[in-house]
Design a protein around this motif. Sequence first.
Motif, PDB file in Angstrom:
ATOM      1  N   VAL A  13       0.711  -1.198  -0.133  1.00 13.58           N
ATOM      2  CA  VAL A  13       0.031  -0.128   0.073  1.00 13.58           C
ATOM      3  C   VAL A  13       0.923   1.225   0.212  1.00 13.58           C
ATOM      4  N   ARG A  14       1.828   1.351   0.799  1.00 14.36           N
ATOM      5  CA  ARG A  14       2.571   2.344   0.855  1.00 14.36           C
ATOM      6  C   ARG A  14       3.452   2.750  -0.351  1.00 14.36           C
ATOM      7  N   ARG A  15       3.758   1.616  -1.168  1.00 11.74           N
ATOM      8  CA  ARG A  15       4.523   1.893  -2.434  1.00 11.74           C
ATOM      9  C   ARG A  15       3.541   2.334  -3.501  1.00 11.74           C
ATOM     10  N   MET A  16       2.135   1.947  -3.460  1.00  7.54           N
ATOM     11  CA  MET A  16       1.072   2.608  -4.297  1.00  7.54           C
ATOM     12  C   MET A  16       1.125   3.979  -3.844  1.00  7.54           C
ATOM     13  N   LEU A  17       1.020   4.279  -2.819  1.00  3.17           N
ATOM     14  CA  LEU A  17       0.882   5.751  -2.308  1.00  3.17           C
ATOM     15  C   LEU A  17       2.069   6.635  -2.742  1.00  3.17           C
ATOM     16  N   LEU A  18       3.371   6.110  -2.614  1.00  2.00           N
ATOM     17  CA  LEU A  18       4.287   7.037  -3.031  1.00  2.00           C
ATOM     18  C   LEU A  18       4.216   7.257  -4.668  1.00  2.00           C
ATOM     19  N   SER A  19       3.796   6.280  -5.325  1.00  2.00           N
ATOM     20  CA  SER A  19       3.751   6.230  -6.653  1.00  2.00           C
ATOM     21  C   SER A  19       2.531   7.348  -7.024  1.00  2.00           C
ATOM     22  N   MET A  20       1.716   7.369  -6.014  1.00  2.00           N
ATOM     23  CA  MET A  20       0.573   8.630  -6.326  1.00  2.00           C
ATOM     24  C   MET A  20       1.193   9.839  -5.877  1.00  2.00           C
ATOM     25  N   GLY A  21       2.247  10.107  -5.056  1.00  3.27           N
ATOM     26  CA  GLY A  21       2.434  11.296  -4.365  1.00  3.27           C
ATOM     27  C   GLY A  21       1.769  11.534  -3.351  1.00  3.27           C
ATOM     28  N   ALA A  22       1.260  10.778  -2.516  1.00  3.47           N
ATOM     29  CA  ALA A  22       0.443  10.963  -1.494  1.00  3.47           C
ATOM     30  C   ALA A  22       1.017  10.372  -0.278  1.00  3.47           C
ATOM     31  N   THR A  23       0.617  10.494   0.878  1.00  9.78           N
ATOM     32  CA  THR A  23       1.170   9.596   2.093  1.00  9.78           C
ATOM     33  C   THR A  23       0.021   8.931   2.613  1.00  9.78           C
ATOM     34  N   ALA A  24      -1.074   8.352   1.891  1.00 12.02           N
ATOM     35  CA  ALA A  24      -2.225   7.604   2.565  1.00 12.02           C
ATOM     36  C   ALA A  24      -2.660   6.934   1.672  1.00 12.02           C
ATOM     37  N   LEU A  25      -3.547   6.022   2.193  1.00 12.05           N
ATOM     38  CA  LEU A  25      -4.054   5.179   1.609  1.00 12.05           C
ATOM     39  C   LEU A  25      -5.598   5.172   1.358  1.00 12.05           C
ATOM     40  N   LEU A  26      -6.328   4.968   0.190  1.00  8.13           N
ATOM     41  CA  LEU A  26      -7.711   5.076   0.104  1.00  8.13           C
ATOM     42  C   LEU A  26      -8.011   3.752  -0.346  1.00  8.13           C
ATOM     43  N   ALA A  27      -8.949   3.069  -0.042  1.00  6.51           N
ATOM     44  CA  ALA A  27      -9.453   1.706  -0.709  1.00  6.51           C
ATOM     45  C   ALA A  27     -10.638   2.069  -1.604  1.00  6.51           C
ATOM     46  N   MET A  28     -10.406   1.068  -2.549  1.00  5.56           N
ATOM     47  CA  MET A  28     -11.830   1.159  -3.507  1.00  5.56           C
ATOM     48  C   MET A  28     -13.166   0.850  -2.758  1.00  5.56           C
ATOM     49  N   GLU A 123      -6.640  16.617  -0.465  1.00 13.47           N
ATOM     50  CA  GLU A 123      -7.615  17.230  -1.721  1.00 13.47           C
ATOM     51  C   GLU A 123      -6.868  16.279  -2.920  1.00 13.47           C
ATOM     52  N   THR A 124      -5.483  16.475  -3.011  1.00  9.75           N
ATOM     53  CA  THR A 124      -4.930  15.939  -4.386  1.00  9.75           C
ATOM     54  C   THR A 124      -4.921  14.256  -4.203  1.00  9.75           C
ATOM     55  N   MET A 125      -4.758  13.970  -2.680  1.00  6.40           N
ATOM     56  CA  MET A 125      -4.749  12.286  -2.956  1.00  6.40           C
ATOM     57  C   MET A 125      -6.317  11.884  -3.087  1.00  6.40           C
ATOM     58  N   LEU A 126      -7.240  12.811  -2.871  1.00  8.12           N
ATOM     59  CA  LEU A 126      -8.709  11.910  -3.110  1.00  8.12           C
ATOM     60  C   LEU A 126      -8.994  11.996  -4.449  1.00  8.12           C
ATOM     61  N   ARG A 127      -8.507  13.272  -5.231  1.00 10.12           N
ATOM     62  CA  ARG A 127      -8.426  13.183  -6.491  1.00 10.12           C
ATOM     63  C   ARG A 127      -7.616  12.277  -7.341  1.00 10.12           C
ATOM     64  N   GLN A 128      -6.385  11.963  -7.260  1.00  8.98           N
ATOM     65  CA  GLN A 128      -5.552  10.998  -7.543  1.00  8.98           C
ATOM     66  C   GLN A 128      -6.068   9.585  -7.604  1.00  8.98           C
ATOM     67  N   ALA A 129      -6.659   9.466  -6.300  1.00 10.53           N
ATOM     68  CA  ALA A 129      -7.123   8.049  -6.152  1.00 10.53           C
ATOM     69  C   ALA A 129      -8.543   7.716  -6.882  1.00 10.53           C
ATOM     70  N   ARG A 130      -9.334   8.744  -7.021  1.00 11.93           N
ATOM     71  CA  ARG A 130     -10.384   8.703  -7.930  1.00 11.93           C
ATOM     72  C   ARG A 130     -10.034   8.483  -9.472  1.00 11.93           C
ATOM     73  N   GLU A 131      -9.015   9.144  -9.665  1.00  9.63           N
ATOM     74  CA  GLU A 131      -8.694   9.143 -11.215  1.00  9.63           C
ATOM     75  C   GLU A 131      -8.169   7.679 -11.530  1.00  9.63           C
TER      76      GLU A 131
END
Length: 289
Positions: A13-28, A123-131
């Motif tokens: 999960v943390r690796r995925m977050l780093l690739s998104m440029g965020a420091t948190a996890l959002l699940a589907m 806000e960035t995390m939520l947007r990128q996770a949605r995209e």
Amino acid sequence: MFFFKLAWRESAVRRMLLSMGATALLAMFCGRAHAQDTVDPLVLKAVPRERVVSFVRAVTQLSPGGQVSQRHPKLCPLVVGADAAANGYVRARLRQVAGELGLSFENRACAPNILVVFSREPETMLRQARERGKIRYDGLSPLKIDRFKEDPKAVRWLTWTTEIPVFGDMPGDAGGIVMSAPGSRIVQPVMSRLNHSLIVVDARQADGMEIAALADYVTMVALADIRPNAAPVDATSILNLFVGGPEATRRLSSFDLAYLRAVYRLKTGRMVADQLSALAGDMSDDLRH
């Protein structure tokens, strides 16, 4: 339907977050919309308890069918985005309070039903996770989605509840299904299950806040279905943590704990007015001792 889909290990999960440029996890997850709150029918028939009534009205988010929601006795929380010590502290505090309410954590691998995310750019995390398809708002009302995404508070949350029959299904006269309590005239005796919570902590706004205070705030909104903008007046509450003023506290207060205990002592199958009245009455009795 509304669910979290988390099959990764936290390291992945943390690796995925780093690739998104965020420091948190959002699940589907996906969900269905909450109906508008029903008109508050709370009436106490005993000694006036204005402060307790005010608290119950201020904090209780009713289910679409107007029910007070309880969590399943088995919880599966995931806390990510902060450092290991902070994540662990929040999880430990959640476990402690949940245990006092008769709830427990799953002991084996499980799909998280409480997700707590710390992020410096929510806000960035939520947007990128949605995209990227890591978060879905399927079935949620646009108003509720917008309120969540635009919520400026340091802590914001989304919840989903579902209502299940308490006494089982009985055939109706017209060939349909009527849910009825044996020997009772109460119709539709259902209980509301608080299935999932997504809690996002804006780490920028939380800078300088002690982790114990944040943990108590998160615990309160994780264990009960709390109104997104709850700020109870005339009662010292952790929910006023970011509001300030004389009613602010940095720990779960006697009102908060009495409320949580009353929620999980509440008998299901009551009509809405009875639920709220019983909730306030139980709180009053608890606070008197």
